[in-house]
Write an enzyme that holds these catalytic residues in place. Sequence first.
Site, PDB file in Angstrom:
ATOM      1  N   LYS A  15       0.827  -1.215   0.000  1.00 36.28           N
ATOM      2  CA  LYS A  15       0.000   0.000   0.000  1.00 36.28           C
ATOM      3  C   LYS A  15       0.860   1.264   0.000  1.00 36.28           C
ATOM      4  CE  LYS A  15      -1.990  -1.258   3.762  1.00 36.28           C
ATOM      5  NZ  LYS A  15      -1.167  -2.452   3.914  1.00 36.28           N
ATOM      6  N   GLU A  85      -1.831   5.336   5.324  1.00 41.58           N
ATOM      7  CA  GLU A  85      -2.302   4.904   6.649  1.00 41.58           C
ATOM      8  C   GLU A  85      -3.626   5.577   6.998  1.00 41.58           C
ATOM      9  OE1 GLU A  85      -0.958   2.401   7.957  1.00 41.58           O
ATOM     10  OE2 GLU A  85       1.088   2.362   7.193  1.00 41.58           O
ATOM     11  N   ALA A  86      -4.509   5.663   6.015  1.00 42.15           N
ATOM     12  CA  ALA A  86      -5.779   6.380   6.165  1.00 42.15           C
ATOM     13  C   ALA A  86      -6.694   5.770   7.216  1.00 42.15           C
ATOM     14  CB  ALA A  86      -6.498   6.451   4.816  1.00 42.15           C
ATOM     15  N   CYS A 144      -0.014 -20.013   2.842  1.00 46.39           N
ATOM     16  CA  CYS A 144      -0.610 -21.199   2.211  1.00 46.39           C
ATOM     17  C   CYS A 144      -0.883 -20.972   0.726  1.00 46.39           C
ATOM     18  CB  CYS A 144      -1.900 -21.604   2.920  1.00 46.39           C
ATOM     19  SG  CYS A 144      -3.309 -20.513   2.565  1.00 46.39           S
TER      20      CYS A 144
END
Length: 195
Positions: A15, A85-86, A144
């Site tokens: 992000k 980091e909203a 996984c």
Amino acid sequence: MSKLYFKYGAMGSSKSAQALITKFNYEELGMSVWLIKPSTDTRDGADIIRSRIGLECRAQIITPAEDIREAYRAIGRRDVIIADEAQFFSPAQIDQLREIVDDEDIPVLCFGLRTDFLTHFFPGSQRLMELADSLTEIKTICACGSKATVNARIDAQGHIVTEGSQILLGGNDSYVAMCHRCWKKKIREQEAAGY
């Protein structure tokens, strides 16, 4: 017509890297960017946005009591706002970002987590899910191979943590992105082993 965007993903889904790449792309075209982050996020420094792959840039910090509209007016018009980091912004601050989109007709791109380590919405993320014109999941994978959706908090021994405050800043030492199935399975295994 400009839009409010929410680009969300689990820990480690790139992000912050995407936020900084987006900033670069706008600036490469000669456009002005207002890069912001909530003051809650001090992991890499109060005014630094740093990705796990090493990209970093200074950003203006926004305190919880600050009115983002007033801060925007103080810096002057920009072509785009990018917020990292909203999830740590308050719902009122998300409303303010929405107002900037509507009143100033500039795009606002918010990057952040959707949910916490217990799979509950962060208040800022919930408000973004309610208000954003565009929702995009930035995908990453569990060990996984399935899509990771859970930000599993881990302790120093690698055990999944299921209690504590919603906010605990950390990186790979504190969080692992997992699929929901693996997260629940590991919690059950820990409980069976007495952890």
